[in-house]
Motif scaffolding. Structure first.
Motif, PDB file in Angstrom:
ATOM      1  N   GLN A  65      40.779  77.785   8.890  1.00 47.79           N
ATOM      2  CA  GLN A  65      42.083  77.704   8.251  1.00 47.79           C
ATOM      3  C   GLN A  65      43.190  77.600   9.303  1.00 47.79           C
ATOM      4  O   GLN A  65      42.967  77.844  10.484  1.00 47.79           O
ATOM      5  N   THR A  66      44.381  77.251   8.828  1.00 53.53           N
ATOM      6  CA  THR A  66      45.529  77.265   9.735  1.00 53.53           C
ATOM      7  C   THR A  66      46.080  78.686   9.780  1.00 53.53           C
ATOM      8  O   THR A  66      45.809  79.482   8.883  1.00 53.53           O
ATOM      9  N   TRP A  67      46.846  78.989  10.825  1.00 54.34           N
ATOM     10  CA  TRP A  67      47.329  80.377  10.877  1.00 54.34           C
ATOM     11  C   TRP A  67      48.318  80.668   9.763  1.00 54.34           C
ATOM     12  O   TRP A  67      48.412  81.781   9.287  1.00 54.34           O
ATOM     13  N   GLN A  68      49.021  79.625   9.303  1.00 56.88           N
ATOM     14  CA  GLN A  68      49.946  79.837   8.186  1.00 56.88           C
ATOM     15  C   GLN A  68      49.164  80.238   6.926  1.00 56.88           C
ATOM     16  O   GLN A  68      49.603  81.104   6.171  1.00 56.88           O
ATOM     17  N   GLU A  69      47.995  79.594   6.761  1.00 52.92           N
ATOM     18  CA  GLU A  69      47.166  79.904   5.604  1.00 52.92           C
ATOM     19  C   GLU A  69      46.638  81.342   5.681  1.00 52.92           C
ATOM     20  O   GLU A  69      46.588  82.065   4.688  1.00 52.92           O
ATOM     21  N   LEU A  70      46.238  81.737   6.917  1.00 52.37           N
ATOM     22  CA  LEU A  70      45.708  83.088   7.104  1.00 52.37           C
ATOM     23  C   LEU A  70      46.785  84.136   6.858  1.00 52.37           C
ATOM     24  O   LEU A  70      46.523  85.184   6.297  1.00 52.37           O
ATOM     25  N   ARG A  71      47.991  83.831   7.301  1.00 47.50           N
ATOM     26  CA  ARG A  71      49.062  84.814   7.189  1.00 47.50           C
ATOM     27  C   ARG A  71      49.853  84.629   5.891  1.00 47.50           C
ATOM     28  O   ARG A  71      51.067  84.525   5.910  1.00 47.50           O
ATOM     29  N   SER A  72      49.151  84.539   4.792  1.00 46.94           N
ATOM     30  CA  SER A  72      49.860  84.483   3.513  1.00 46.94           C
ATOM     31  C   SER A  72      49.445  85.710   2.711  1.00 46.94           C
ATOM     32  O   SER A  72      48.409  86.323   2.988  1.00 46.94           O
ATOM     33  N   PHE A  73      50.254  86.066   1.734  1.00 47.35           N
ATOM     34  CA  PHE A  73      49.992  87.322   1.032  1.00 47.35           C
ATOM     35  C   PHE A  73      48.977  87.177  -0.099  1.00 47.35           C
ATOM     36  O   PHE A  73      48.581  88.151  -0.703  1.00 47.35           O
ATOM     37  N   THR A  74      48.572  85.924  -0.382  1.00 42.07           N
ATOM     38  CA  THR A  74      47.444  85.761  -1.302  1.00 42.07           C
ATOM     39  C   THR A  74      46.262  85.250  -0.495  1.00 42.07           C
ATOM     40  O   THR A  74      46.383  84.270   0.244  1.00 42.07           O
ATOM     41  N   PRO A  75      45.117  85.927  -0.602  1.00 43.21           N
ATOM     42  CA  PRO A  75      43.975  85.525   0.232  1.00 43.21           C
ATOM     43  C   PRO A  75      43.435  84.140  -0.140  1.00 43.21           C
ATOM     44  O   PRO A  75      43.375  83.778  -1.318  1.00 43.21           O
ATOM     45  N   HIS A  76      43.108  83.349   0.870  1.00 40.57           N
ATOM     46  CA  HIS A  76      42.454  82.057   0.655  1.00 40.57           C
ATOM     47  C   HIS A  76      40.970  82.254   0.909  1.00 40.57           C
ATOM     48  O   HIS A  76      40.578  82.497   2.042  1.00 40.57           O
ATOM     49  N   PHE A  77      40.159  82.160  -0.140  1.00 43.09           N
ATOM     50  CA  PHE A  77      38.739  82.444   0.046  1.00 43.09           C
ATOM     51  C   PHE A  77      38.003  81.338   0.772  1.00 43.09           C
ATOM     52  O   PHE A  77      36.983  81.552   1.376  1.00 43.09           O
ATOM     53  N   TYR A  78      38.562  80.135   0.666  1.00 43.75           N
ATOM     54  CA  TYR A  78      38.002  79.043   1.473  1.00 43.75           C
ATOM     55  C   TYR A  78      39.170  78.177   1.937  1.00 43.75           C
ATOM     56  O   TYR A  78      40.227  78.160   1.295  1.00 43.75           O
TER      57      TYR A  78
END
Lengths: 304, 310
Positions: A59-72
């Motif tokens: 993932q991108t770091w922006q995706e990782l640092r979001s308040f809703t988890p991205h499971f994939y």
């Protein structure tokens, strides 16, 4: 005590055995179901962090640092893996780890086999004492000998070389491995040695021609353990190496924890990719030599 | 003089076979013996001497008697807390780990379809290099962006722990990480071997008695596993007390010294402040604690470890 009570119980219960067999079978079935449920739930919990590493590494770091988890990952960022090697000299560090492993595996195999052979086959003066001292080294914390060792290497100008990290493996290796190999040699019948001795073979021939060929499984185990020890080792390289190009992968991995000042972007995605890269060789080794991981420790006499 | 001639005459009486045993015994032992004397015994004694000195690498060691030992007990604010913390970590982590591995081994020792897949699954985390699993767990347990806290918030827990960044939760976080990476590993394999060594007839006797699963585990499996429990506990405690890398990589001993274990304290004194003498004293004190504790465990084991067939 225990045996006498069970034999008494045995005669008593034989008559009611048949009537209860149906309920026993029923009970076994529920038990099996419960086992599967427990194992599956626990198994998923154990596997999840592994999945999460891979998923986060793509993932991108922006995706990782979001308040809703991205499971994939929405779009897998395979470039993260390339960026790991761009951001820091990670390839160099991986090679450094492999170099240390390449130096220490032959050392451990040769010298711990010699030591184990000595303890297993010869009755020399002082053997008992040396053996106890060898086992004793297992419980003494490394820090006790570390300070004078460090000073010694410092005086010899060997800090920032691999000498302090590898020399021990050429001087017997670890007590644990010597013990493991000694147990293994002791399980080889002495008749073989004695027959060879009568034929005029000297102990070197016996070790090389008779014992070592039979020790292949134990030596493979030792090689694997040595690989894992060096690949994982953090403390010794951390103490003895303070120039970045000399780092091992285990020490270098920490560098992704810091946020670089120039860009100010977090690097969690790269950290996860680097962690995955470090794990892959171990998983590959496991896949290739699974039975040594599972049985090696056990068959070599860890049984008490 | 007298002893010398005596040993010479004794040597003269040695048979060729006995001389051969000594010659080859020491020949093959030589590499280890050099290593033991040069890298273990020598440095060990040197550090005992250093512990009685003040030495900062640049000058020469200055003999100060037991002052370092007095200092650690009376004039080192981090000494007792770091010792206590180390014992808290080992005292909670090791029993949980040993019990977890044993329970898992009992579950995995059943003859069920697909059980080897499960064994591999539980073994996998132990393959992850320690440093990698530390960074992974720091990410999983991240206060804001970690999946654990996001899940807890999803379940309505509005104020989840700060884990590695919370003084009270930092050690439990390390324990959670340690449990994940070690429960299914070598320790469990050793338990499986122990389980396979339990004679089948004891279970048959249980079946005839109509004893339930729990009874069987309680009265046959666990007593016969006590040697394995003992072995894993001793090794586990020796290892856990020396924890360095996990705490250092995760938090560098923080937050606010919450994971400042004893080995970090030794490292800081010796390799950051270059108080080599004081560091050596700390290291020797720590070695005595570990050896003493191991001997104590061996003594105590006679009361609870049961060897079948003896």
């Amino acid at each position: 005590m225990a045996t006498s009570s069970t034999t008494a119980g045995r005669t008593q219960n034989v008559t009611i055995d048949r009537t209860t067999s149906a309920t026993i079978r029923q009970r076994q079935r529920t038990q099996r179901t419960i086992t599967y449920i427990l194992l599956t739930v626990a198994g998923l919990m154990f596997a999840f962090p592994l999945y999460w590493t891979i998923s986060s590494s793509l993932q991108t770091w922006q995706e990782l640092r979001s308040f809703t988890p991205h499971f994939y990952p929405t779009a897998p960022q395979w470039s993260n893996y390339a960026d790991v090697f761009q951001a820091v000299p990670f390839a160099r560090w991986l090679l450094n780890s492999l170099l240390i492993i390449a130096i220490t595996i032959p050392g451990t195999i040769i010298t711990s086999t010699m030591t184990a052979y000595s303890f297993a086959r010869f009755n020399f003066v002082g053997k008992g004492l040396w053996f106890v001292l060898m086992l004793g080294t297992m419980m003494i914390p490394a820090t006790v000998t570390l300070i004078p060792q460090y000073l010694l290497w410092f005086k010899l100008k060997m800090i920032n070389t691999y000498v302090p990290l590898t020399i021990g493996s050429w001087l017997g290796g670890s007590a644990f491995m010597i013990f493991l190999l000694r147990q293994f040699i002791m399980s080889i019948p002495r008749d073989l040695d004695e027959a060879a001795l009568i034929d005029g073979a000297n102990p070197f021939h016996i070790l090389w021609r008779i014992i070592v060929p039979l020790m292949k499984p134990a030596l493979t185990t030792v090689a694997i353990l040595q690989f894992l020890n060096e690949w994982n080792d953090f403390f010794a390289p951390f103490i003895y190496l303070n120039r970045q190009p000399l780092y091992t992968a285990a020490v270098g991995l920490r560098y992704f924890q810091y946020i670089p000042l120039e860009t100010n972007d977090p690097r969690d995605h790269l950290l996860m990719a680097a962690a995955a890269i470090m794990t892959i060789p171990v998983i590959a080794l496991f896949a290739a030599a699974q039975r040594y991981f599972i049985s090696g420790v056990v068959l070599s006499g860890l049984k008490l | 003089m007298a002893t010398a001639t005596q040993s010479v005459s004794r040597k003269a009486r040695w048979s060729p076979a006995k001389r051969r045993e000594n010659l080859y015994g020491y020949l093959f032992l030589a590499p280890w013996l050099i290593g033991f004397l040069g890298l273990f015994l020598g440095p060990g004694l040197a550090s005992l001497y250093l512990s009685l000195t003040k030495y900062d690498v640049i000058g020469t060691p200055e003999f100060i008697g037991a002052a370092n030992y007095v200092k650690m007990f009376t004039d080192d604010d981090l000494f007792w807390p770091s010792l206590w913390r180390t014992f808290y970590f080992a005292g909670l982590g090791v029993p949980l780990g040993v019990l977890g591995s044993m329970a898992l081994a009992i579950l995995l020792n059943q003859k069920l379809k697909g059980i080897s897949v499960y064994r591999t699954l539980f073994f996998m985390p132990s393959l992850v290099p320690l440093v990698a699993s530390v960074v992974l767990w720091k990410w999983l347990l991240d206060t804001n962006f970690g999946i654990v806290n996001q899940t807890l918030i999803g379940f309505g827990i509005t104020d989840p722990p700060g884990w590695f960044s919370d003084r009270r939760w930092a050690i439990p976080s390390l324990i959670i990480m340690r449990l994940w990476s070690s429960i299914g590993g070598t320790q469990m394999i050793i338990f499986l071997a122990g389980l396979q060594g339990i004679p089948e007839e004891l279970y048959d006797a249980c079946a005839i008695d109509g004893a339930g699963t729990w009874h069987r585990i309680r009265h046959v499996t666990i007593p016969l596993l006590t040697p394995t429990i003992f072995f894993n506990s001793v090794l586990g405690i020796i290892g856990a007390l020396q924890t360095f890398a996990a705490a250092f990589v995760a938090t560098e001993g923080g937050p606010g010294y919450a994971t400042w274990f004893f080995s970090l304290h030794i490292w800081k004194q010796a390799f950051d402040y270059f108080n080599m003498g004081y560091g050596a004293a700390l290291a020797w004190f720590f070695a005595l604690i570990i050896v003493g504790l191991t001997i104590f465990q061996m003594r105590m084991s006679k009361r609870w470890v049961f060897y079948y067939g003896e």
